[in-house]
Design a protein around this motif. Structure first.
Motif, PDB file in Angstrom:
ATOM      1  N   ASP A  36      30.126  44.337  46.065  1.00  0.00           N
ATOM      2  CA  ASP A  36      31.271  43.437  46.023  1.00  0.00           C
ATOM      3  C   ASP A  36      31.270  42.685  44.688  1.00  0.00           C
ATOM      4  O   ASP A  36      30.225  42.221  44.226  1.00  0.00           O
ATOM      5  CB  ASP A  36      31.223  42.428  47.173  1.00  0.00           C
ATOM      6  N   ARG A  41      37.227  40.445  40.071  1.00  0.00           N
ATOM      7  CA  ARG A  41      37.917  40.799  38.833  1.00  0.00           C
ATOM      8  C   ARG A  41      38.871  39.670  38.453  1.00  0.00           C
ATOM      9  O   ARG A  41      39.361  38.936  39.311  1.00  0.00           O
ATOM     10  CB  ARG A  41      38.710  42.106  38.998  1.00  0.00           C
ATOM     11  N   HIS A  96      48.458  48.639  40.198  1.00  0.00           N
ATOM     12  CA  HIS A  96      47.763  47.698  41.068  1.00  0.00           C
ATOM     13  C   HIS A  96      48.739  46.700  41.666  1.00  0.00           C
ATOM     14  O   HIS A  96      49.621  46.191  40.977  1.00  0.00           O
ATOM     15  CB  HIS A  96      46.685  46.955  40.289  1.00  0.00           C
ATOM     16  N   ARG A 121      36.609  42.978  34.818  1.00  0.00           N
ATOM     17  CA  ARG A 121      35.395  42.332  35.309  1.00  0.00           C
ATOM     18  C   ARG A 121      34.715  41.599  34.156  1.00  0.00           C
ATOM     19  O   ARG A 121      34.978  41.879  32.971  1.00  0.00           O
ATOM     20  CB  ARG A 121      34.439  43.374  35.879  1.00  0.00           C
ATOM     21  N   TYR A 154      43.423  43.944  34.716  1.00  0.00           N
ATOM     22  CA  TYR A 154      42.383  43.474  35.636  1.00  0.00           C
ATOM     23  C   TYR A 154      41.021  43.864  35.052  1.00  0.00           C
ATOM     24  O   TYR A 154      40.737  45.046  34.855  1.00  0.00           O
ATOM     25  CB  TYR A 154      42.586  44.095  37.021  1.00  0.00           C
ATOM     26  N   GLU A 208      40.324  38.073  41.963  1.00  0.00           N
ATOM     27  CA  GLU A 208      40.449  38.802  43.228  1.00  0.00           C
ATOM     28  C   GLU A 208      39.157  39.542  43.508  1.00  0.00           C
ATOM     29  O   GLU A 208      38.473  40.020  42.604  1.00  0.00           O
ATOM     30  CB  GLU A 208      41.629  39.768  43.185  1.00  0.00           C
ATOM     31  N   GLU A 209      38.826  39.628  44.773  1.00  0.00           N
ATOM     32  CA  GLU A 209      37.582  40.261  45.196  1.00  0.00           C
ATOM     33  C   GLU A 209      37.803  41.749  45.446  1.00  0.00           C
ATOM     34  O   GLU A 209      38.807  42.144  46.052  1.00  0.00           O
ATOM     35  CB  GLU A 209      37.048  39.594  46.459  1.00  0.00           C
ATOM     36  N   THR A 210      36.899  42.561  44.977  1.00  0.00           N
ATOM     37  CA  THR A 210      36.913  44.000  45.225  1.00  0.00           C
ATOM     38  C   THR A 210      35.697  44.339  46.064  1.00  0.00           C
ATOM     39  O   THR A 210      34.562  44.077  45.661  1.00  0.00           O
ATOM     40  CB  THR A 210      36.882  44.793  43.905  1.00  0.00           C
ATOM     41  N   LYS A 211      35.941  44.899  47.239  1.00  0.00           N
ATOM     42  CA  LYS A 211      34.847  45.206  48.160  1.00  0.00           C
ATOM     43  C   LYS A 211      34.510  46.687  48.091  1.00  0.00           C
ATOM     44  O   LYS A 211      35.382  47.534  47.912  1.00  0.00           O
ATOM     45  CB  LYS A 211      35.232  44.819  49.593  1.00  0.00           C
TER      46      LYS A 211
END
Length: 353
Positions: free
Chosen positions: A37, A40, A144, A58, A56, A30-33
């Protein structure tokens, strides 16, 4: 010491506490902005005691963990006691060029292998504080909102509408409360809204359920709901023997002029899963290492019938259920069998009029 010789013995497994992680699989990315950016990895962790949760992480956190373990257990340091050393698995290297999403996707197989080997190391390493902290579900992890976890979704699923009932019994029917909104991506998936109650029909696999809500039937990830009343242990979504976990077996044959090559193919799916034609074709090409092939099944009269699309797959499964009582199979073996032939070989078919 080679890596396979240092893997944890079965006797060592008994020494582990119930809350220690014993397996971990990446379920999605999933992208975390933000200011920067990044992606994870959503990781499903299973403990020795049988519990299951999501964390979750990185890639940077994987790298930090690996460096910390190297400083403690790497045999390259001559001043370190050899009794404390062990050979760590290789962490997939950094990638500096390319699309971030593609980089994250490409890392998944390597990171899955890394975690599998890491959690198979000797007990003293598995109980290391840093390692346990990495696989620990923090409060932020637990709060989350999970997403679709597409990598845990069954590859195909033919959803069949349940028998019409005059009214669902709110107090006796298996059901669950929706904890997070879920938007189904296709006709097979059931969309959910937080607070709704979905009635459970069957368990598709360890991570996905089938249910009905607002006169719609479909599948959805089990992590999005809180079970109020579970399905019966003997519940089977298509009337076959219940799924008992692990792998299911598909019996298949490659018919060649030189003879018959028989294989038992293991798949990590419930025996009630209905695959697509393309999934079966791709799998058989991989199993037998032949590209120009055709798929077939035997009808009740014993004649080979060629499969050319999803409707033929459905017909094959329906016919196998019709005469399942006459054929005894293990509970984890599919009722139907596949016969693989060369595409241009028509001699295997009964063409008598």
């Amino acid at each position: 010491m080679s890596l396979p010789r240092q893997l944890r013995l079965e006797s060592d497994f008994d020494q582990l506490p119930d809350d220690v992680a014993v397996s971990a699989t990446i379920a999605d990315i999933e992208e975390t902005k933000g200011f920067i950016d990044y992606y994870r990895f959503a990781i499903e962790v299973k403990t020795k005691g049988g519990s299951k949760y999501l964390i979750y992480r990185r890639y940077k956190e994987f790298s930090n963990l690996h460096h910390d373990l190297q400083s403690k257990y790497s045999p390259e340091d001559p001043d370190k006691p050899r009794a404390n050393c062990c050979i760590l698995p290789t962490l997939p290297g950094k990638v500096y060029l390319g699309n971030k999403q593609e980089i994250a996707e490409s890392r998944i197989p390597g990171l899955n292998t890394y975690m599998k080997r890491l959690l198979s190391l000797p007990t003293r390493v598995v109980l290391d504080h840093t390692l346990r902290l990495f696989f620990y579900q923090t409060e932020q992890d637990s709060q989350h909102r999970p997403r679709a976890l597409r990598r845990l979704r069954p590859p195909t699923r033919k959803v069949k509408a349940p028998d019409v009932k005059p009214k669902m019994d709110l107090f006796s029917s298996p059901r669950a409360e929706v904890m997070f909104d879920f938007r189904g991506n296709d006709k097979l998936e059931l969309s959910l809204k937080k607070g709704e109650v979905v009635f459970l029909l069957s368990r598709v696999n360890a991570d996905w359920l089938e249910g009905t809500l607002n006169n719609q039937t479909g599948i959805f990830p089990g992590s999005f709901v809180n079970i109020i009343k579970s399905l019966p242990i003997s519940e089977s979504d298509r009337g076959e023997s219940p799924y008992i976990g692990g792998y299911s077996c598909l019996h298949c044959f490659l018919l060649k002029p030189s003879g018959v090559d028989t294989r038992d193919v293991c798949v990590e799916e419930d025996v009630s899963i209905q695959p697509s034609y393309q999934d079966l074709l791709t799998r058989m090409r991989s199993v037998f290492k032949v590209e120009d092939i055709a798929l077939n099944y035997r009808d009740p009269e014993g004649d080979l019938i060629r499969i050319i699309d999803d409707e033929d797959v459905l017909l094959m499964i329906q016919e196998s259920r019709g005469h399942r009582r006459s054929v005894k199979r293990p509970v984890n073996q599919f009722l139907w069998e596949l016969y693989v032939t060369m595409t241009l070989d028509l001699s295997v078919y009964n063409t008598e009029i």
